[in-house]
Enzyme design. Structure first.
Site, PDB file in Angstrom:
ATOM      1  NE  ARG A  84      -7.539  -6.156  -4.540  1.00 14.31           N
ATOM      2  CZ  ARG A  84      -7.486  -6.245  -5.869  1.00 14.31           C
ATOM      3  NH1 ARG A  84      -8.571  -6.363  -6.602  1.00 14.31           N
ATOM      4  NH2 ARG A  84      -6.321  -6.209  -6.477  1.00 14.31           N
ATOM      5  N   GLY A  85      -7.009  -2.466  -5.365  1.00 14.20           N
ATOM      6  CA  GLY A  85      -6.241  -2.328  -6.605  1.00 14.20           C
ATOM      7  C   GLY A  85      -5.965  -0.835  -6.779  1.00 14.20           C
ATOM      8  CB  ALA A  86      -2.821   0.990  -7.497  1.00 11.89           C
ATOM      9  NE  ARG A 129      -4.962  -0.755   0.907  1.00 10.26           N
ATOM     10  CZ  ARG A 129      -4.879  -1.810   0.091  1.00 10.26           C
ATOM     11  NH1 ARG A 129      -5.716  -1.944  -0.924  1.00 10.26           N
ATOM     12  NH2 ARG A 129      -3.951  -2.726   0.278  1.00 10.26           N
ATOM     13  CG  ASP A 160      -0.186  -1.097  -5.159  1.00 11.65           C
ATOM     14  OD1 ASP A 160      -0.005  -2.260  -5.578  1.00 11.65           O
ATOM     15  OD2 ASP A 160      -1.283  -0.704  -4.734  1.00 11.65           O
ATOM     16  CG  ASN A 209       2.244  -5.370  -7.563  1.00  9.27           C
ATOM     17  OD1 ASN A 209       1.246  -4.644  -7.628  1.00  9.27           O
ATOM     18  ND2 ASN A 209       2.210  -6.626  -7.968  1.00  9.27           N
ATOM     19  CE  LYS A 210      -1.612  -7.211  -2.215  1.00  9.66           C
ATOM     20  NZ  LYS A 210      -1.828  -6.505  -0.924  1.00  9.66           N
TER      21      LYS A 210
HETATM   22  O1  MRU Z   1      -3.995  -4.841  -1.532  1.00  6.72           O
HETATM   23  P1  MRU Z   1      -4.516  -4.770  -2.935  1.00  6.72           P
HETATM   24  O2  MRU Z   1      -5.397  -5.928  -3.295  1.00  6.72           O
HETATM   25  O3  MRU Z   1      -5.159  -3.443  -3.252  1.00  6.72           O
HETATM   26  O4  MRU Z   1      -3.202  -4.879  -3.838  1.00  6.72           O
HETATM   27  C1  MRU Z   1      -3.319  -4.728  -5.228  1.00  6.72           C
HETATM   28  C2  MRU Z   1      -2.044  -4.912  -5.967  1.00  6.72           C
HETATM   29  O5  MRU Z   1      -0.986  -5.113  -5.408  1.00  6.72           O
HETATM   30  C3  MRU Z   1      -2.122  -4.749  -7.466  1.00  6.72           C
HETATM   31  O6  MRU Z   1      -1.190  -5.547  -8.119  1.00  6.72           O
HETATM   32  C4  MRU Z   1      -1.827  -3.270  -7.815  1.00  6.72           C
HETATM   33  O7  MRU Z   1      -2.614  -2.430  -7.041  1.00  6.72           O
HETATM   34  C5  MRU Z   1      -2.054  -2.980  -9.246  1.00  6.72           C
HETATM   35  S1  MRU Z   1      -3.767  -3.090  -9.688  1.00  6.72           S
HETATM   36  C6  MRU Z   1      -3.917  -2.706 -11.323  1.00  6.72           C
END
Ligand code: MRU
Length: 351
Positions: free
Chosen positions: A49-51, A92, A239, A249-250
């Site tokens: 996970r994470g963009a 996603r 994201d 973002n989250k």
């Molecule tokens: O749902 P997730 O855990 O993939 O969400 C991740 C985030 O919101 C991060 O802040 C974003 O992807 C940036 S990661 C460098």
């Protein structure tokens, strides 16, 4: 400073080797993704996970998923590249990085000459480039971002935008790692990040592994902490960044930005330039992923919402550009006014 490697090729190159983030912080286990089903499932369930990390894993995942089809005739092979790539990209919707990275590998296949093995080799090279570029971008973000930190800075962050979320040292956490490498004292407050607890499970885990001072707090405590003047700076990841600078973002990032503005705390968004989406005019046009009821209602330990009560569970929110003090990118620190459309369009077609 040693940080974890969240995504890499397996030793023989036949699989994508990831840290299974669903098991952290209790267990550190790696997992091989060998098929398109493995790749889609790992991305959907947040094993990876994470963009940036899902972009890298998706690009590499397309390569390993194609391997069994390598002896098919060219047209058939390219149809399969399109079909598998589109399936991975759709898992996603909010992070621009997933479709961007998979699209790069798909276009490489279309341009490649020679037989199936040559096409697959070109795709593997492109996926490896995406992985290495991501590492280098994180490092540059860290170096630019570290200039915004002073000795003893107290940083508040949300979710996990660290090494686990990228192929390198992270985005929002990269400045922290670079400052720590230089011997600077930095303390991090990690928002717990309801409902999936990426802050307490992942950010706290990776910072503690790296020996960085970290304290976890419930999301609802962040504004009070700022009011008590215990936060010098906020760093979050992104994201998707719309052309006008609005940031997805989250979920929970927007209220943090509002609190930071109210209390005069700088609010920085750290992200690679590839997170800017010139085709999305503003945050209103960003598709926000909604996730399963159970993630919020059942939690990790016990049910926390009565059965049959409706649950609203968007995974991301949009922070308006006017609340962003600056973007920390691999190309430097960008301050308002934000006009990203022109710059990104000018280079479209370069990858
Ligand atoms: O749902 P997730 O855990 O993939 O969400 C991740 C985030 O919101 C991060 O802040 C974003 O992807 C940036 S990661 C460098």
């Amino acid at each position: 400073m040693s940080v974890v490697e969240s995504v890499r090729w397996s030793k023989d190159g036949s699989a994508v080797d990831i840290i299974d983030q669903r098991l952290l912080p209790g267990r550190l286990e790696r997992r091989d993704l060998c098929t398109v089903d493995d790749v889609c499932d790992a991305i959907a369930t947040l094993a990876v996970r994470g963009a940036p990390a899902i972009g890298v894993a998706g690009a590499m995942g397309l390569v390993v998923s194609l391997a069994p089809h390598v002896s098919a005739p060219r047209d058939e092979l390219l149809d399969t590249v399109r079909m598998l790539g589109d399936r991975i990209s759709r898992v996603r919707p909010t992070a621009v990085n997933l479709a961007w990275a998979v699209g790069r590998v798909q276009r490489t296949a279309e341009r490649a000459t020679g037989d199936g093995a040559a096409i697959l080799a070109a795709m593997r090279d492109e996926a490896t480039r995406i992985l290495e570029e991501d590492r280098a971008m994180c490092r540059r973000i860290g170096e630019y971002g570290a200039t915004l930190l002073a000795e003893g800075s107290r940083v508040l962050t949300h979710c996990n935008a660290g090494a686990l979320a990228t192929a390198g040292i992270g985005t929002a956490l990269a400045p922290v790692y670079v400052a720590a490498e230089r011997g600077q004292r930095v303390a991090v407050f990690a928002d717990e990040t309801r409902p999936l607890l990426q802050g307490s499970r992942l950010t706290a885990w990776e910072l503690a592994q790296a020996g960085v001072d970290v304290t976890v707090l419930a999301d609802s405590m962040a504004a009070s902490l700022m009011r008590e003047r215990r936060v010098d700076v906020v760093f979050v990841g992104a994201d998707r960044i719309a052309a006008n600078g609005d940031v997805a973002n989250k979920i929970g990032t927007y209220p943090l930005a509002l609190a930071a503005r109210h209390h005069g705390v700088p609010f920085y968004v750290a992200a690679p330039w590839s997170t800017v989406d010139p085709d999305t005019a503003s945050g209103d046009a960003i598709r926000i992923e909604h996730r399963a009821t159970d993630e919020l209602a059942r939690g990790f330990v016990a049910d926390v919402v009565p059965e049959h009560v409706a649950v609203y569970n968007p995974a991301f929110d949009v922070t308006p550009a006017e609340l962003v003090t600056a973007f920390v990118t691999d190309r430097g620190i960008i301050r308002p006014p934000y006009h990203f459309a022109h710059e990104r369009h000018a280079e479209s077609g370069q990858g």
